[in-house]
Structures are given as C-alpha cells and as structure tokens.
Design a protein around this motif. Structure first.
Motif, PDB file in Angstrom:
ATOM      1  N   UNK A 122       0.862  -1.177   0.000  1.00 65.68           N
ATOM      2  CA  UNK A 122       0.000   0.000   0.000  1.00 65.68           C
ATOM      3  C   UNK A 122       0.901   1.230   0.000  1.00 65.68           C
ATOM      4  N   UNK A 123       0.590   2.204  -0.844  1.00 66.91           N
ATOM      5  CA  UNK A 123       1.202   3.518  -0.718  1.00 66.91           C
ATOM      6  C   UNK A 123       0.089   4.508  -0.423  1.00 66.91           C
ATOM      7  N   UNK A 124       0.456   5.621   0.224  1.00 74.31           N
ATOM      8  CA  UNK A 124      -0.600   6.563   0.588  1.00 74.31           C
ATOM      9  C   UNK A 124      -0.074   7.991   0.633  1.00 74.31           C
ATOM     10  N   UNK A 125      -0.952   8.905   0.324  1.00 78.12           N
ATOM     11  CA  UNK A 125      -0.801  10.330   0.619  1.00 78.12           C
ATOM     12  C   UNK A 125      -2.155  10.771   1.139  1.00 78.12           C
ATOM     13  N   UNK A 126      -2.897  11.557   0.349  1.00 82.06           N
ATOM     14  CA  UNK A 126      -4.280  11.841   0.754  1.00 82.06           C
ATOM     15  C   UNK A 126      -5.235  10.756   0.265  1.00 82.06           C
ATOM     16  N   UNK A 127      -4.700   9.816  -0.545  1.00 81.54           N
ATOM     17  CA  UNK A 127      -5.473   8.680  -1.044  1.00 81.54           C
ATOM     18  C   UNK A 127      -4.685   7.401  -0.784  1.00 81.54           C
ATOM     19  N   UNK A 128      -5.372   6.270  -0.900  1.00 79.49           N
ATOM     20  CA  UNK A 128      -4.748   4.966  -0.729  1.00 79.49           C
ATOM     21  C   UNK A 128      -4.540   4.331  -2.106  1.00 79.49           C
TER      22      UNK A 128
ATOM     23  N   UNK B 116       7.733   2.592  -9.418  1.00 79.10           N
ATOM     24  CA  UNK B 116       6.932   3.741  -9.860  1.00 79.10           C
ATOM     25  C   UNK B 116       6.450   4.611  -8.699  1.00 79.10           C
ATOM     26  N   UNK B 117       6.802   4.258  -7.461  1.00 77.19           N
ATOM     27  CA  UNK B 117       6.357   5.050  -6.312  1.00 77.19           C
ATOM     28  C   UNK B 117       7.001   6.436  -6.382  1.00 77.19           C
ATOM     29  N   UNK B 118       6.196   7.474  -6.296  1.00 73.37           N
ATOM     30  CA  UNK B 118       6.713   8.844  -6.338  1.00 73.37           C
ATOM     31  C   UNK B 118       5.974   9.682  -5.305  1.00 73.37           C
ATOM     32  N   UNK B 119       6.590  10.777  -4.900  1.00 77.91           N
ATOM     33  CA  UNK B 119       5.993  11.622  -3.877  1.00 77.91           C
ATOM     34  C   UNK B 119       4.911  12.507  -4.478  1.00 77.91           C
ATOM     35  N   UNK B 120       3.846  12.720  -3.688  1.00 74.21           N
ATOM     36  CA  UNK B 120       2.752  13.585  -4.117  1.00 74.21           C
ATOM     37  C   UNK B 120       1.749  13.715  -2.974  1.00 74.21           C
ATOM     38  N   UNK B 121       0.984  14.780  -2.933  1.00 69.50           N
ATOM     39  CA  UNK B 121      -0.189  14.874  -2.075  1.00 69.50           C
ATOM     40  C   UNK B 121       0.054  15.058  -0.597  1.00 69.50           C
ATOM     41  N   UNK B 122      -1.043  14.913   0.177  1.00 70.20           N
ATOM     42  CA  UNK B 122      -1.052  15.130   1.615  1.00 70.20           C
ATOM     43  C   UNK B 122      -0.727  13.862   2.388  1.00 70.20           C
ATOM     44  N   UNK B 123      -1.417  13.686   3.547  1.00 70.96           N
ATOM     45  CA  UNK B 123      -0.930  12.653   4.466  1.00 70.96           C
ATOM     46  C   UNK B 123      -2.074  12.156   5.338  1.00 70.96           C
ATOM     47  N   UNK B 124      -2.655  10.989   4.995  1.00 68.60           N
ATOM     48  CA  UNK B 124      -3.766  10.405   5.762  1.00 68.60           C
ATOM     49  C   UNK B 124      -3.308   9.061   6.325  1.00 68.60           C
ATOM     50  N   UNK B 125      -2.587   9.113   7.442  1.00 75.25           N
ATOM     51  CA  UNK B 125      -1.980   7.910   8.002  1.00 75.25           C
ATOM     52  C   UNK B 125      -3.030   6.998   8.629  1.00 75.25           C
ATOM     53  N   UNK B 126      -4.060   7.546   9.216  1.00 73.14           N
ATOM     54  CA  UNK B 126      -5.094   6.743   9.872  1.00 73.14           C
ATOM     55  C   UNK B 126      -5.729   5.782   8.874  1.00 73.14           C
TER      56      UNK B 126
END
Length: 620
Positions: free
Chosen positions: A316-322, A346-356
């Motif tokens: 799973x990768x996540x920022x503001x989305x899963x 292909x994992x790249x940085x982007x977006x916010x942060x929804x860890x929960x």
C-alpha cells in the motif's frame, strides 16, 4: 528549547540547519589541544553473561604555566545507562551524583541565574550519545576522569555487538582498549570489526579465545592513531566493535541465578521458519521527495526479493489517497514479485498525508488473510504527522488498536528527524511492535533493509514465559520470536529459595519448551550483584516504554517506580540527572539522558554552544 524557537519555525528550520550546526560544533574546544595533553586513555569493558560494564579513564595534564580548562568528551552507546563518574584532582576525588531530575534542575537554574555555564546535555546520534564535562586545572597539574556505563547486550541477526567509540581528540602515548568476554554457555564465535579494526590499525589488535572466555586488546601507537581512515592529526575517531555469539545447546536457554535474582536468556536453535503474511505501508506524501522516496524504492525492491514462496504479502502507498498494488494479499511467487517490484519502482511523492486510513486499510488486509500456522506483521514507513482525514493522534491510536486487536505486531519506521517519533513509538508499542528511526543519510536504504531482516524470519508466535517461585518479573509475553534474536526475562526468586524456583515451561502457539532440572548457581562467573543489576536495567527500560502508554495517575505511578530504581542503582535515565561535582569555585555540570524522538536532543550541540556563549534561556 521551546523558548529559543517558535514550534513551527523549529520544525521547518532546525532540520535544515542541524547538519551545519553539527559539523560546526563537532570538534569542541579543539583550541585547547595545544594547552593540555592526554597522556593516558584507557577503555576497559567486561561482558559477563551478555551484560557489559565499560570504564573509560582519561588522564590529562595541563602543560601551561597558568590554569586552563580541560575537557573530557566521550561517546557511549544509546542503550547504555551511565552509572558512575568521578574526577581525581590534587589527591581529591570528586564524584558525580545521580539525582531526581527536578532536584538537579533546581541546582542548574541557580547556576544559570548567576550567569554561569552549567548545563551538559547528551546528543542523540544513530547509535551513540555524547558525554561532556570540563574542569579548570592549575598550571602543570593533572586530572583523571573516570566514566562508567552499563548495558544489556541485544542479540540481533544471530550476534551480540559491543560498540566502543574512541575519540580522545589527540594522539595518546598510552592508549588502550581492553575487552574481556565471559560466557558460561561458551563462545561460539568472536570477531572484531568497525573502522578502527581495518588497514593501518589491524595489527594493533590482538584477540584470544577459550571455550568460555575471550580477550581483545587494542594498543595502537601514536603514529597508528593518525593513520586510520577516519583519523587525522587529532587522532582516533571511530568504532571498535566486538561481535560474538554463544553456544545454544539447551532448548530452554541459559538461566543465571545469584543473590535472589535470575536472568533467563531464551533463543532456541534449530527451529523451522513460519510462513508469514506481511503488508508494507509506504508514505508517498510530498514530504518524501528526493532521496527519501528513492531510498524507500530501493529498499522495498530488495526486501521483496527476500520473500519466500510460502509467504503472502501486500503493498500500500498513501498520501491523501490509498493506492493498492493488489486489493488483497497474494503469494510471493516469481510472477507476483516481479509485478510488485515494478509497482515499487513507480512510487513517487505527491499529495497530503492520511496515516489513519492507510494503517487501517493495511490492518484490514491482514485480518482478511490470517492463516493458521503463519505469522502476520504490518510495517509502516513514514516521515510526517497526519495532516488529512483523522488528525487527532489519540483517536488514530485508538482506531489502530481496535483494528489490530492484538492479532499481529505493527512496526513503525520513522524517516528523518522531523517525524513525530513519539506518535509512532506509542502506536507501535500499543500493538506489540517497535518503532525505529531511519536516519536520512546515504545508507537509509540499507537501514530499512536491515530492520526488515530482523523480523523477516518468525520462528515462534505467542510466546509466554512461566516461572514457579519467581516474582517481580520483567516482560513474559511476546507476540513473536524471530530468527537471530533473543528473549530475555529477569525477576526475583521468592524467599531466595533456589530449590523452589523452576522455569515450568515456555509455551507458544505451536510448541512447549520445559525443563525439569533446577537452574545452577552461577556466581563463579557472575558478580554477586550483576544479576540484580540486569533485572533493574531491564525493568527500567520496559517501564520507560510503559510510561509512554499511560496517562494520569497510572503514568505518575510508573514514573515513580522508574525514579526509585534509577536512584537505587545510579542509572542516568530520562527521569534522573547526574550532577558532576567539581572543586570549590567551579560550577557543577548536569548530565541528562536524552529521549529518542525529542527534537531538543537532536540539537544538543547547538544547545551546548548557546550555553558556552552564556545566552542561556532554556527549560531543559
């Protein structure tokens, strides 16, 4: 420290300037080197039944015709507790005293109010902490510094490592490191590694090994002290690492008993691995840009290559989305691994942060794929605080705890110094895991892979240690036991009655280990109070973790227990300080043990620098 920096400013700026400050202050008071001479520097370490006691002795002479300030500056392992410090000057002994932190703080505050430089703070590095103090020595006179610290050796990947750092700040005519290892179980192998064991310094090392004992001596000449890879005109600056393991013939392990206390080391050999179910949750928010995300990709690809075919895994990768690689766990066959590696690339940085949401989704994936006879684990890698979705850390902790429900451990890897490490540490401890800081350096990918290797091969699950006639036990329940690690339990023996003390069994989900014979007294190899000190060391370490999980009156009770043990056994812990006594007319220093995850401790060089400038305004 919060009076120096606005919190937001501190988080954004301290990390950016920490390397500059660190490098600026890394050679403290070097300009005194022409004024004083270290004519003897000895490090003597004794390891007995995996418990190490190390004494550093430095003898220094003021060569000038006037009084000069002389500094004692060493690095010690992070897991160690300083237990003794003393100075010998003009036939007088000045001992450091371990006190309650608030009491030491009052002494410190009084000195600050007089405009005096009074504080000493240890800094947190990857594996080491700093100890600094200084004293004024009269013309053509001498001072001897002596520091003692203790640590319980931790077994990782099938070995114990005793790390000794040597940095006397100048070549020393009489320089010695002596290590004596004694293990009743017998020493299976011993090696010497580290930056001080290579090239020009290799022939300065001698080692001797018998069945139950080993000796390592490191006696470099002054010329050799300037010739190693990390050395220069200031002399040695590096590590000597003693690596060893013990024989493991008994399924129940080794049990040391002395003076009403016991220590049990449990690491059974010849166990078959358990297939595992693992979900990797990787932060891809915009704060992971650059080297962080590159090193994460590199480590993840290596880790995927180490999965066995009977393992099942998910990504799973996540920022503001899963983002799922697959919606459910799949077998680690070659086709799935190739596909997962392509996803990782292909994992790249982007977006916010929804860890929960991310951790809950990983938990749901594991809960949907619990297999009998397998071990499950959840691994989270992140570098930030929650900014989207649920952002209240207490509610996140509660949500994660309910989702996992004790079924598997959660391991939290915090990337860099600006991560909210306490938040991750508490979440991991609440779910039978650990938190580990990943340092944002060139070898971060190796650090990530190294951590994974520690938990890559589960051998036992749901381990419960049981002792008849024992009380005041340290932790006895462990969710998993991994290949190359070790479970250590200590406690008191009721009424000091060895005959009635019997480890009844070690029960796990699949296997029971038992021993009908009573353990044998081992006082011939273990000092009379060492077993008791191991119990105290382990108890304090575990209480410090427990304190993080408590609140209110329960937290205060745990803190009280930590303080009582720390004062009784003279441990410098986060709740005690060592007041370094000095001759009349000089200000006593206050040594505090830093706490991992506290932003202040990572800027201790800056803090010390400010103190030396007498711009003192701190609540540390």
């Amino acid at each position: 420290m919060d009076r120096f920096f606005h919190p937001t400013f501190g988080q954004q700026v301290i990390h950016s300037i920490s390397h500059l400050i660190h490098n600026f202050c890394l050679l403290p008071l070097v300009f005194f080197q022409d004024d004083w001479n270290i004519y003897s520097f000895h490090i003597n370490s004794t390891v007995s039944s995996r418990y190490a006691t190390t004494v550093i002795t430095s003898r220094v002479a003021n060569r000038m015709a006037e009084s000069k300030e002389v500094e004692f500056h060493v690095r010690i392992p992070k897991n160690a507790f300083i237990t003794k410090f003393r100075m010998f000057i003009d036939g007088q002994v000045y001992d450091g005293n371990v006190k309650e932190k608030e009491q030491a703080q009052r002494q410190y505050t009084t000195a600050v109010s007089r405009g005096q430089s009074a504080g000493i703070v240890s800094s947190v590095g990857r594996t080491l902490e700093e100890f600094k103090t200084s004293v004024t020595v009269s013309a053509h006179n001498k001072v001897t510094f002596e520091l003692t610290y203790e640590e319980l050796m931790k077994r990782t990947l099938g070995k114990y490592e005793l790390q000794i750092h040597a940095r006397p700040m100048q070549p020393v005519k009489d320089f010695k490191i002596d290590v004596h290892v004694q293990e009743k179980a017998g020493i299976s192998f011993l090696d010497v590694k580290g930056g001080l064991s290579t090239n020009a310094l290799a022939n300065a090392i001698t080692q001797t090994q018998a069945d139950e004992q080993a000796w390592v001596h490191f006696y470099p000449t002054e010329d050799q002290q300037k010739a190693c890879d990390s050395c220069d005109e200031q002399g040695l600056n590096g590590d000597l690492v003693i690596v060893y393991d013990v024989n493991r013939n008994s399924t129940l392990g080794d049990i040391m008993v002395s003076k009403g206390y016991f220590v049990h080391h449990f690491a059974p050999a010849n166990l078959s691995r358990i297939p595992k179910n693992v979900v990797f949750i990787t932060d891809r928010s915009d704060s992971m840009y650059g080297s962080k995300i590159e090193q994460t990709r590199t480590a993840l690809i290596h880790i995927l290559g180490d999965l066995a075919e009977d393992d099942y895994f998910g990504l799973i990768t996540f920022d503001d989305k899963i983002f799922h690689w697959k919606q459910e766990l799949v077998q680690a066959n070659s086709a799935n691994l190739d596909s997962a590696k392509n996803f990782a690339r292909e994992i790249s940085d982007r977006g916010g942060f929804d860890i929960d949401r991310a951790v809950l989704e990983g938990s749901n994936m594991l809960n949907a794929h619990l297999r009998e006879g397998s071990a499950s684990l959840l691994i989270l890698l992140t570098d930030g605080d929650p900014t989207l979705g649920e952002t209240n850390v207490e509610r996140i902790h509660s949500n994660v705890r309910q989702a996992i429900a004790g079924k598997f451990p959660l391991y939290c890897l915090g990337f860099g110094f600006d991560v909210n490490f306490e938040f991750l540490e508490k979440m991991a401890l609440q779910n039978n895991g650990v938190a580990r800081r990943i340092y944002e350096e060139s070898d971060a990918a190796i650090q990530l892979k190294g951590f994974y290797e520690e938990v890559a091969t589960p051998l036992l699950t749901d381990v419960t240690m049981s002792y008849k006639g024992g009380s005041n036990l340290t932790q006895t329940v462990f969710s998993q036991y991994y290949n190359g690690s070790e479970i250590v339990v200590a406690g008191q023996i009721d009424d000091n009655n060895i005959d009635s003390f019997i480890p009844q069994a070690v029960r796990t989900e699949r296997k029971t280990f038992s021993e009908t014979n009573s353990p044998v007294e081992t006082s011939e190899t273990v000092s009379d109070n060492q077993t008791q000190r191991v119990w105290a060391y382990l108890t304090v370490k575990q209480l410090l973790q427990k304190e993080l999980l408590m609140s209110g009156s329960e937290k205060e009770e745990v803190k009280k227990n930590i303080l009582e043990l720390s004062l009784k056994y003279s441990f410098v812990t986060p709740h005690t300080s060592m007041v370094v006594t000095k001759p009349p007319g000089e200000t006593a220093d206050v040594l505090d043990k830093p706490k991992e995850g506290n932003q202040e401790t990572h800027n201790a060089y800056f803090y010390f620098f400010i103190i030396k400038e007498n711009v003192i305004n701190t609540n540390h």
